[in-house]
Write a protein that holds these residues in place. Structure first.
Motif, PDB file in Angstrom:
ATOM      1  N   THR A 147       0.839  -1.194   0.000  1.00 22.64           N
ATOM      2  CA  THR A 147       0.000   0.000   0.000  1.00 22.64           C
ATOM      3  C   THR A 147       0.879   1.250   0.000  1.00 22.64           C
ATOM      4  OG1 THR A 147      -0.087   0.121   2.417  1.00 22.64           O
ATOM      5  CG2 THR A 147      -1.791  -1.189   1.319  1.00 22.64           C
ATOM      6  N   HIS A 148       0.253   2.381  -0.229  1.00 19.14           N
ATOM      7  CA  HIS A 148       0.933   3.661  -0.167  1.00 19.14           C
ATOM      8  C   HIS A 148      -0.005   4.667   0.474  1.00 19.14           C
ATOM      9  CE1 HIS A 148      -1.388   3.726  -3.907  1.00 19.14           C
ATOM     10  NE2 HIS A 148      -1.510   5.023  -3.704  1.00 19.14           N
ATOM     11  N   MET A 149       0.541   5.759   0.969  1.00 17.77           N
ATOM     12  CA  MET A 149      -0.289   6.764   1.621  1.00 17.77           C
ATOM     13  C   MET A 149      -1.324   7.299   0.641  1.00 17.77           C
ATOM     14  SD  MET A 149       0.863  10.105   3.805  1.00 17.77           S
ATOM     15  CE  MET A 149       1.311  11.111   2.389  1.00 17.77           C
ATOM     16  N   SER A 150      -2.571   7.273   1.075  1.00 12.80           N
ATOM     17  CA  SER A 150      -3.659   7.672   0.191  1.00 12.80           C
ATOM     18  C   SER A 150      -4.366   8.892   0.758  1.00 12.80           C
ATOM     19  CB  SER A 150      -4.655   6.518   0.032  1.00 12.80           C
ATOM     20  OG  SER A 150      -5.782   6.925  -0.695  1.00 12.80           O
ATOM     21  N   MET A 151      -4.901   9.697  -0.147  1.00 10.01           N
ATOM     22  CA  MET A 151      -5.689  10.860   0.247  1.00 10.01           C
ATOM     23  C   MET A 151      -7.173  10.625  -0.002  1.00 10.01           C
ATOM     24  SD  MET A 151      -3.494  13.103   1.384  1.00 10.01           S
ATOM     25  CE  MET A 151      -4.138  14.759   1.221  1.00 10.01           C
ATOM     26  N   SER A 152      -7.524   9.387  -0.332  1.00 12.63           N
ATOM     27  CA  SER A 152      -8.928   9.077  -0.604  1.00 12.63           C
ATOM     28  C   SER A 152      -9.418   7.983   0.338  1.00 12.63           C
ATOM     29  CB  SER A 152      -9.109   8.623  -2.058  1.00 12.63           C
ATOM     30  OG  SER A 152      -8.322   7.488  -2.325  1.00 12.63           O
ATOM     31  N   VAL A 153     -10.722   7.954   0.530  1.00 10.85           N
ATOM     32  CA  VAL A 153     -11.350   6.977   1.423  1.00 10.85           C
ATOM     33  C   VAL A 153     -11.491   5.632   0.725  1.00 10.85           C
ATOM     34  CG1 VAL A 153     -13.504   6.418   2.618  1.00 10.85           C
ATOM     35  CG2 VAL A 153     -12.590   8.746   2.719  1.00 10.85           C
ATOM     36  N   ASN A 154     -11.219   4.561   1.453  1.00 10.19           N
ATOM     37  CA  ASN A 154     -11.532   3.206   0.991  1.00 10.19           C
ATOM     38  C   ASN A 154     -12.691   2.692   1.838  1.00 10.19           C
ATOM     39  OD1 ASN A 154      -9.243   2.782  -0.879  1.00 10.19           O
ATOM     40  ND2 ASN A 154      -8.005   2.896   0.971  1.00 10.19           N
ATOM     41  N   GLU A 155     -13.713   2.176   1.217  1.00 13.17           N
ATOM     42  CA  GLU A 155     -14.816   1.605   1.986  1.00 13.17           C
ATOM     43  C   GLU A 155     -15.457   0.462   1.231  1.00 13.17           C
ATOM     44  OE1 GLU A 155     -18.253   4.249   2.562  1.00 13.17           O
ATOM     45  OE2 GLU A 155     -17.251   5.692   1.265  1.00 13.17           O
ATOM     46  N   ASP A 156     -15.924  -0.503   2.007  1.00 12.41           N
ATOM     47  CA  ASP A 156     -16.560  -1.674   1.412  1.00 12.41           C
ATOM     48  C   ASP A 156     -17.325  -2.396   2.512  1.00 12.41           C
ATOM     49  OD1 ASP A 156     -17.321  -3.525  -0.445  1.00 12.41           O
ATOM     50  OD2 ASP A 156     -15.301  -4.235  -0.920  1.00 12.41           O
ATOM     51  N   THR A 157     -18.221  -3.284   2.097  1.00 10.74           N
ATOM     52  CA  THR A 157     -18.995  -4.088   3.037  1.00 10.74           C
ATOM     53  C   THR A 157     -18.616  -5.548   2.853  1.00 10.74           C
ATOM     54  OG1 THR A 157     -20.822  -2.495   2.959  1.00 10.74           O
ATOM     55  CG2 THR A 157     -21.315  -4.694   3.812  1.00 10.74           C
ATOM     56  N   PHE A 158     -18.215  -6.210   3.944  1.00 12.15           N
ATOM     57  CA  PHE A 158     -17.740  -7.590   3.833  1.00 12.15           C
ATOM     58  C   PHE A 158     -17.797  -8.279   5.198  1.00 12.15           C
ATOM     59  CE2 PHE A 158     -14.213  -4.598   4.196  1.00 12.15           C
ATOM     60  CZ  PHE A 158     -13.547  -5.049   5.333  1.00 12.15           C
ATOM     61  N   GLU A 159     -17.608  -9.595   5.190  1.00  6.23           N
ATOM     62  CA  GLU A 159     -17.577 -10.373   6.425  1.00  6.23           C
ATOM     63  C   GLU A 159     -16.203 -10.259   7.070  1.00  6.23           C
ATOM     64  OE1 GLU A 159     -18.495 -14.388   5.469  1.00  6.23           O
ATOM     65  OE2 GLU A 159     -20.581 -14.004   4.939  1.00  6.23           O
ATOM     66  N   LEU A 160     -16.172 -10.024   8.375  1.00  5.51           N
ATOM     67  CA  LEU A 160     -14.904 -10.019   9.088  1.00  5.51           C
ATOM     68  C   LEU A 160     -14.462 -11.433   9.434  1.00  5.51           C
ATOM     69  CD1 LEU A 160     -15.253  -6.998  11.550  1.00  5.51           C
ATOM     70  CD2 LEU A 160     -13.977  -7.116   9.413  1.00  5.51           C
ATOM     71  N   LYS A 161     -15.430 -12.317   9.572  1.00  3.98           N
ATOM     72  CA  LYS A 161     -15.133 -13.732   9.773  1.00  3.98           C
ATOM     73  C   LYS A 161     -16.230 -14.546   9.113  1.00  3.98           C
ATOM     74  CE  LYS A 161     -17.018 -13.472  14.487  1.00  3.98           C
ATOM     75  NZ  LYS A 161     -16.732 -13.715  15.915  1.00  3.98           N
ATOM     76  N   LYS A 162     -15.881 -15.737   8.684  1.00  2.37           N
ATOM     77  CA  LYS A 162     -16.794 -16.548   7.895  1.00  2.37           C
ATOM     78  C   LYS A 162     -18.096 -16.816   8.641  1.00  2.37           C
ATOM     79  CE  LYS A 162     -16.912 -20.721   5.052  1.00  2.37           C
ATOM     80  NZ  LYS A 162     -16.153 -21.927   4.610  1.00  2.37           N
ATOM     81  N   GLY A 163     -19.189 -16.557   7.956  1.00  2.00           N
ATOM     82  CA  GLY A 163     -20.505 -16.811   8.518  1.00  2.00           C
ATOM     83  C   GLY A 163     -21.084 -15.668   9.323  1.00  2.00           C
TER      84      GLY A 163
END
Length: 222
Positions: free
Chosen positions: A51-67
């Motif tokens: 990765t590198h320093m970013s000036m933009s937001v990263n966002e997403d919806t996902f499972e932190l653990k299976k199920g």
């Protein structure tokens, strides 16, 4: 009699008024270089991605653990000029993971103290009391400071800032919101307007079990 009836009606209205509800997103906040984006990608994709320093937001919806139920995670840039962006997102948050680089403790404790002070005195935090995890990243580094010591440095910096702000503001400008703790005792996280937990972590290994456990508990993920 009319006055008593008015009091009863007012009490009923207040009891029926819905309580303030937190959001259900997770904010990754912290100084530049703390490892927020790497943690975001590790949580989402389960692998170490450069990765590198970013000036933009990263966002997403996902499972932190299976199920488990999916959760919306927002990786907020740490640049000072973008502070307004993550501050406005607090009202939609159910948990905040505040990341610091434990291998650079003096610099990151200073930066973290300033950022957390602004978060703690914000209207949204005072209303919603969003729980915070101080995630001490890069704990695998030989230079890493243990989380309990790094916690102390951050608390001291917050204490220094609030005392400085209180002293510098004259009576015409001073607001109650400038102080987190009251009295002369040094600030500790027990004085914060929300629950604050501390954990070592490593975004590279992966070693984010403490982060996942914190989020799972606070958002009641199944």
């Amino acid at each position: 009699v009319a006055f008593v009836m008015l009091l009863i009606v007012l009490a009923f209205v207040l009891l029926r008024r819905p309580s303030v509800q937190r959001g259900n997103s997770v904010l990754l906040i912290g100084p530049c270089g703390a490892g927020k984006t790497l943690a975001f990608l590790q949580l989402r994709d389960g692998r170490d991605i450069p990765t590198h320093m970013s000036m933009s937001v990263n966002e997403d919806t996902f499972e932190l653990k299976k199920g488990a139920a999916p959760v919306h995670v927002v990786d907020c840039p740490g640049a000072p000029q973008l502070q307004a962006d993550y501050m406005k997102r607090i009202s939609a948050a159910g948990a905040i993971v505040f990341m610091v680089d434990a291998s650079d403790p003096l610099e990151h404790a200073k930066l973290a103290g300033g950022m957390l002070y602004e978060i703690f005195v914000s209207d949204a935090m005072r209303r919603l009391r969003v729980p915070v995890l101080l995630a001490c990243n890069k704990s695998d580094s030989a230079k890493a400071m243990p989380s309990n010591q790094l916690r102390g440095l951050v608390e001291k910096e917050i204490d220094r800032i609030q005392r400085s702000r209180s002293t510098m503001q004259d009576l015409s400008d001073k607001t109650q919101g400038s102080m987190i703790s009251q009295g002369n005792a040094p600030f500790t996280f027990k004085d914060a307007p929300c629950e604050v937990s501390v954990a070592d972590c490593c975004a590279k290994k992966p070693g984010l079990e403490g982060v996942i456990a914190f989020v799972s508990t606070e958002l009641k993920l199944s």
